[in-house]
Write a protein that holds these residues in place. Structure first.
Motif, PDB file in Angstrom:
ATOM      1  N   ALA A  59      76.810  49.871  56.874  1.00  0.00           N
ATOM      2  CA  ALA A  59      75.762  49.885  55.846  1.00  0.00           C
ATOM      3  C   ALA A  59      75.793  48.613  55.009  1.00  0.00           C
ATOM      4  O   ALA A  59      74.744  48.026  54.703  1.00  0.00           O
ATOM      5  CB  ALA A  59      75.922  51.119  54.950  1.00  0.00           C
ATOM      6  N   SER A  60      76.982  48.167  54.653  1.00  0.00           N
ATOM      7  CA  SER A  60      77.123  46.957  53.844  1.00  0.00           C
ATOM      8  C   SER A  60      76.621  45.722  54.587  1.00  0.00           C
ATOM      9  O   SER A  60      75.900  44.891  54.029  1.00  0.00           O
ATOM     10  CB  SER A  60      78.591  46.778  53.434  1.00  0.00           C
ATOM     11  OG  SER A  60      78.742  45.624  52.643  1.00  0.00           O
ATOM     12  N   SER A  62      74.507  45.688  57.123  1.00  0.00           N
ATOM     13  CA  SER A  62      73.068  45.828  57.338  1.00  0.00           C
ATOM     14  C   SER A  62      72.270  45.425  56.099  1.00  0.00           C
ATOM     15  O   SER A  62      71.168  44.899  56.211  1.00  0.00           O
ATOM     16  CB  SER A  62      72.732  47.267  57.738  1.00  0.00           C
ATOM     17  OG  SER A  62      73.324  47.566  58.983  1.00  0.00           O
ATOM     18  N   GLN A  63      72.846  45.649  54.928  1.00  0.00           N
ATOM     19  CA  GLN A  63      72.184  45.278  53.671  1.00  0.00           C
ATOM     20  C   GLN A  63      72.329  43.786  53.377  1.00  0.00           C
ATOM     21  O   GLN A  63      71.394  43.144  52.918  1.00  0.00           O
ATOM     22  CB  GLN A  63      72.783  46.094  52.522  1.00  0.00           C
ATOM     23  CG  GLN A  63      72.195  45.755  51.177  1.00  0.00           C
ATOM     24  CD  GLN A  63      72.848  46.549  50.054  1.00  0.00           C
ATOM     25  OE1 GLN A  63      73.772  47.331  50.266  1.00  0.00           O
ATOM     26  NE2 GLN A  63      72.387  46.353  48.847  1.00  0.00           N
ATOM     27  N   THR A  64      73.493  43.216  53.645  1.00  0.00           N
ATOM     28  CA  THR A  64      73.787  41.838  53.251  1.00  0.00           C
ATOM     29  C   THR A  64      73.334  40.806  54.282  1.00  0.00           C
ATOM     30  O   THR A  64      72.932  39.706  53.917  1.00  0.00           O
ATOM     31  CB  THR A  64      75.300  41.685  52.975  1.00  0.00           C
ATOM     32  OG1 THR A  64      75.696  42.678  52.028  1.00  0.00           O
ATOM     33  CG2 THR A  64      75.630  40.304  52.425  1.00  0.00           C
ATOM     34  N   ASP A  77      76.670  38.222  45.609  1.00  0.00           N
ATOM     35  CA  ASP A  77      76.431  39.087  46.769  1.00  0.00           C
ATOM     36  C   ASP A  77      77.589  38.977  47.757  1.00  0.00           C
ATOM     37  O   ASP A  77      78.081  39.986  48.271  1.00  0.00           O
ATOM     38  CB  ASP A  77      75.126  38.711  47.486  1.00  0.00           C
ATOM     39  CG  ASP A  77      73.892  38.934  46.638  1.00  0.00           C
ATOM     40  OD1 ASP A  77      73.840  39.939  45.900  1.00  0.00           O
ATOM     41  OD2 ASP A  77      72.974  38.088  46.719  1.00  0.00           O
TER      42      ASP A  77
END
Length: 159
Positions: A59-60, A62-64, A77
């Motif tokens: 998840a991390s 995929s977001q970053t 970030d």
């Protein structure tokens, strides 16, 4: 997984290259694998702790990753990303219990994750932070190809 990876994590948090050396040093008289392999053609087993941590890592990333690829990710970030991934690796080390052969394979993933963390932290230079996120994504995708994690989807890599 506590004993072999506890040392690995402690060292990895300071240097992934030292982590690789630690992994090699803790080999019980046989050489550590340097290449991920399947378990006689099948994926390695996992446990709840590993699946939970890797899902969080997925998840991390995929977001970053999109922000990093587009050049829109800020230092904050990357720092938050690095800290989060390192925390999940620590969780894996503390809670994951795999059979020895699967554990050896997981060492490779952990070393690759921590190498990505170091780059994302800026330890390889400011311009390499985005490549650290890519390294973590590649490690997560390698995990998905080699470990049995129901519902795992590969992270789409930028072109």
């Amino acid at each position: 997984m506590k004993s072999p990876l506890a040392l690995l994590l402690a060292v990895a948090l300071s240097s992934p290259f030292a982590a690789l050396a630690a992994a090699d040093a803790h080999d019980h008289g046989k050489s550590s694998p340097h290449k991920l392999e399947l378990n006689a053609g099948k994926k390695w087993g996992t446990d709840d702790a590993l699946r939970q941590a890797m899902s969080t890592i997925h998840a991390s990333v995929s977001q970053t990753l999109p922000k990093a690829h587009s050049g829109k990710a800020k230092v904050a970030d990357y720092e938050a990303f690095s800290k989060g991934i390192a925390a999940q690796v620590a969780y894996i080390v503390e809670n994951c219990k795999l059979e020895p052969a699967a554990d050896e394979q997981l060492h490779i993933i952990v070393a690759d994750l921590m190498s990505g963390v170091e780059a994302a932290e800026g330890k390889e230079g400011e311009k390499q932070r985005a490549s650290g996120v890519v390294k973590v994504a590649q490690a997560a995708n390698a995990y998905g190809k080699h470990f049995d994690h129901a519902g795992w989807k590969a992270i789409k890599m930028p072109h």
